[in-house]
Design a protein around this motif. Structure first.
Motif, PDB file in Angstrom:
ATOM      1  N   TYR A   1     -16.371  57.812  56.912  1.00  0.00           N
ATOM      2  CA  TYR A   1     -17.048  57.452  58.163  1.00  0.00           C
ATOM      3  C   TYR A   1     -18.514  57.108  57.905  1.00  0.00           C
ATOM      4  O   TYR A   1     -19.015  56.082  58.362  1.00  0.00           O
ATOM      5  N   VAL A   2     -19.206  57.967  57.170  1.00  0.00           N
ATOM      6  CA  VAL A   2     -20.628  57.733  56.895  1.00  0.00           C
ATOM      7  C   VAL A   2     -20.812  56.449  56.095  1.00  0.00           C
ATOM      8  O   VAL A   2     -21.682  55.634  56.404  1.00  0.00           O
ATOM      9  N   ASN A   3     -19.986  56.259  55.068  1.00  0.00           N
ATOM     10  CA  ASN A   3     -20.105  55.036  54.271  1.00  0.00           C
ATOM     11  C   ASN A   3     -19.830  53.788  55.099  1.00  0.00           C
ATOM     12  O   ASN A   3     -20.500  52.771  54.936  1.00  0.00           O
ATOM     13  N   ASP A   4     -18.861  53.850  55.989  1.00  0.00           N
ATOM     14  CA  ASP A   4     -18.504  52.684  56.812  1.00  0.00           C
ATOM     15  C   ASP A   4     -19.515  52.410  57.910  1.00  0.00           C
ATOM     16  O   ASP A   4     -19.776  51.258  58.246  1.00  0.00           O
ATOM     17  N   HIS A   5     -20.099  53.455  58.488  1.00  0.00           N
ATOM     18  CA  HIS A   5     -20.919  53.272  59.686  1.00  0.00           C
ATOM     19  C   HIS A   5     -22.418  53.476  59.497  1.00  0.00           C
ATOM     20  O   HIS A   5     -23.195  53.036  60.346  1.00  0.00           O
ATOM     21  N   HIS A   6     -22.815  54.129  58.424  1.00  0.00           N
ATOM     22  CA  HIS A   6     -24.226  54.494  58.303  1.00  0.00           C
ATOM     23  C   HIS A   6     -24.836  54.182  56.940  1.00  0.00           C
ATOM     24  O   HIS A   6     -25.938  54.641  56.648  1.00  0.00           O
ATOM     25  N   SER A   7     -24.132  53.419  56.128  1.00  0.00           N
ATOM     26  CA  SER A   7     -24.698  53.027  54.840  1.00  0.00           C
ATOM     27  C   SER A   7     -25.168  51.579  54.911  1.00  0.00           C
ATOM     28  O   SER A   7     -24.776  50.835  55.816  1.00  0.00           O
ATOM     29  N   TRP A   8     -26.000  51.184  53.969  1.00  0.00           N
ATOM     30  CA  TRP A   8     -26.457  49.793  53.946  1.00  0.00           C
ATOM     31  C   TRP A   8     -25.276  48.843  53.834  1.00  0.00           C
ATOM     32  O   TRP A   8     -25.193  47.849  54.553  1.00  0.00           O
ATOM     33  N   SER A   9     -24.353  49.159  52.926  1.00  0.00           N
ATOM     34  CA  SER A   9     -23.209  48.258  52.744  1.00  0.00           C
ATOM     35  C   SER A   9     -22.335  48.216  53.991  1.00  0.00           C
ATOM     36  O   SER A   9     -21.835  47.157  54.368  1.00  0.00           O
ATOM     37  N   GLY A  10     -22.172  49.343  54.652  1.00  0.00           N
ATOM     38  CA  GLY A  10     -21.378  49.373  55.883  1.00  0.00           C
ATOM     39  C   GLY A  10     -22.033  48.596  57.006  1.00  0.00           C
ATOM     40  O   GLY A  10     -21.381  47.862  57.751  1.00  0.00           O
ATOM     41  N   LYS A  11     -23.336  48.735  57.150  1.00  0.00           N
ATOM     42  CA  LYS A  11     -24.065  48.033  58.207  1.00  0.00           C
ATOM     43  C   LYS A  11     -24.180  46.535  57.931  1.00  0.00           C
ATOM     44  O   LYS A  11     -24.200  45.726  58.851  1.00  0.00           O
ATOM     45  N   LEU A  12     -24.272  46.167  56.660  1.00  0.00           N
ATOM     46  CA  LEU A  12     -24.428  44.755  56.311  1.00  0.00           C
ATOM     47  C   LEU A  12     -23.114  43.991  56.220  1.00  0.00           C
ATOM     48  O   LEU A  12     -23.112  42.768  56.192  1.00  0.00           O
ATOM     49  N   LYS A  13     -21.992  44.696  56.188  1.00  0.00           N
ATOM     50  CA  LYS A  13     -20.703  44.027  56.037  1.00  0.00           C
ATOM     51  C   LYS A  13     -20.473  42.932  57.078  1.00  0.00           C
ATOM     52  O   LYS A  13     -20.085  41.815  56.710  1.00  0.00           O
ATOM     53  N   PRO A  14     -20.695  43.163  58.370  1.00  0.00           N
ATOM     54  CA  PRO A  14     -20.483  42.081  59.339  1.00  0.00           C
ATOM     55  C   PRO A  14     -21.377  40.862  59.072  1.00  0.00           C
ATOM     56  O   PRO A  14     -20.944  39.722  59.224  1.00  0.00           O
ATOM     57  N   VAL A  15     -22.599  41.116  58.635  1.00  0.00           N
ATOM     58  CA  VAL A  15     -23.515  40.012  58.330  1.00  0.00           C
ATOM     59  C   VAL A  15     -23.017  39.240  57.113  1.00  0.00           C
ATOM     60  O   VAL A  15     -22.966  38.000  57.120  1.00  0.00           O
ATOM     61  N   LEU A  16     -22.625  39.964  56.079  1.00  0.00           N
ATOM     62  CA  LEU A  16     -22.122  39.302  54.883  1.00  0.00           C
ATOM     63  C   LEU A  16     -20.839  38.538  55.159  1.00  0.00           C
ATOM     64  O   LEU A  16     -20.648  37.427  54.643  1.00  0.00           O
ATOM     65  N   ASP A  17     -19.975  39.095  55.960  1.00  0.00           N
ATOM     66  CA  ASP A  17     -18.743  38.389  56.340  1.00  0.00           C
ATOM     67  C   ASP A  17     -19.068  37.086  57.059  1.00  0.00           C
ATOM     68  O   ASP A  17     -18.461  36.045  56.802  1.00  0.00           O
ATOM     69  N   ALA A  18     -20.047  37.133  57.955  1.00  0.00           N
ATOM     70  CA  ALA A  18     -20.439  35.910  58.702  1.00  0.00           C
ATOM     71  C   ALA A  18     -21.054  34.886  57.752  1.00  0.00           C
ATOM     72  O   ALA A  18     -20.749  33.687  57.854  1.00  0.00           O
ATOM     73  N   VAL A  19     -21.868  35.321  56.823  1.00  0.00           N
ATOM     74  CA  VAL A  19     -22.464  34.409  55.851  1.00  0.00           C
ATOM     75  C   VAL A  19     -21.377  33.758  55.006  1.00  0.00           C
ATOM     76  O   VAL A  19     -21.396  32.547  54.760  1.00  0.00           O
ATOM     77  N   HIS A  20     -20.419  34.557  54.552  1.00  0.00           N
ATOM     78  CA  HIS A  20     -19.319  34.007  53.746  1.00  0.00           C
ATOM     79  C   HIS A  20     -18.505  32.978  54.536  1.00  0.00           C
ATOM     80  O   HIS A  20     -18.063  31.973  53.982  1.00  0.00           O
ATOM     81  N   GLU A  21     -18.325  33.222  55.809  1.00  0.00           N
ATOM     82  CA  GLU A  21     -17.603  32.260  56.655  1.00  0.00           C
ATOM     83  C   GLU A  21     -18.371  30.943  56.768  1.00  0.00           C
ATOM     84  O   GLU A  21     -17.786  29.874  56.730  1.00  0.00           O
ATOM     85  N   ILE A  22     -19.673  31.032  56.917  1.00  0.00           N
ATOM     86  CA  ILE A  22     -20.513  29.833  57.037  1.00  0.00           C
ATOM     87  C   ILE A  22     -20.498  29.047  55.724  1.00  0.00           C
ATOM     88  O   ILE A  22     -20.405  27.821  55.730  1.00  0.00           O
ATOM     89  N   VAL A  23     -20.577  29.760  54.610  1.00  0.00           N
ATOM     90  CA  VAL A  23     -20.632  29.116  53.297  1.00  0.00           C
ATOM     91  C   VAL A  23     -19.318  28.418  52.968  1.00  0.00           C
ATOM     92  O   VAL A  23     -19.324  27.371  52.323  1.00  0.00           O
ATOM     93  N   LYS A  24     -18.219  28.953  53.448  1.00  0.00           N
ATOM     94  CA  LYS A  24     -16.907  28.324  53.188  1.00  0.00           C
ATOM     95  C   LYS A  24     -16.923  26.980  53.818  1.00  0.00           C
ATOM     96  O   LYS A  24     -16.474  26.024  53.730  1.00  0.00           O
TER      97      LYS A  24
END
Length: 70
Positions: free
Chosen positions: A47-70
Motif C-alpha cells: 500500500y505504501v509503495n503504491d500510494h505514497h512512494s515517488w514511483s507510486g505517485k509518478l506512475k500515472p504521469v509516466l504512463d501518460a508520457v509513454h502514451e504520448i510518446v507512442k
C-alpha cells in the motif's frame, strides 16, 4: 482520525485504534497471530509503495508520457 484521507483498508493494510484499550487490543492481536502480523505487514508495505512512494505517485504521469510518446 489520523487515518482520514488514506485509502488503506482497516484490518487489511492498516490497524486502527481510537482508545488506549483499542491500541492494546491491536498490539496483542499482532503478538498472538503471527500469520496476521506478517500478512498485514506485507500488505501495508505494498500500500505504501503504491500510494505514497515517488514511483507510486509518478506512475500515472509516466504512463501518460509513454502514451504520448507512442
Amino acid at each position: 482520525m489520523g487515518h482520514e484521507g488514506l485509502d488503506a483498508k482497516a484490518g487489511v493494510e492498516i490497524l486502527i485504534a481510537n482508545t488506549p484499550e483499542e491500541y492494546v487490543e491491536q498490539i496483542l492481536r499482532l503478538e498472538k497471530d503471527k500469520e496476521f502480523a506478517q500478512s498485514i505487514s506485507e500488505k501495508a508495505l505494498v500500500y505504501v509503495n503504491d500510494h505514497h512512494s515517488w514511483s507510486g505517485k509518478l506512475k500515472p504521469v509516466l504512463d501518460a508520457v509513454h502514451e504520448i510518446v507512442k
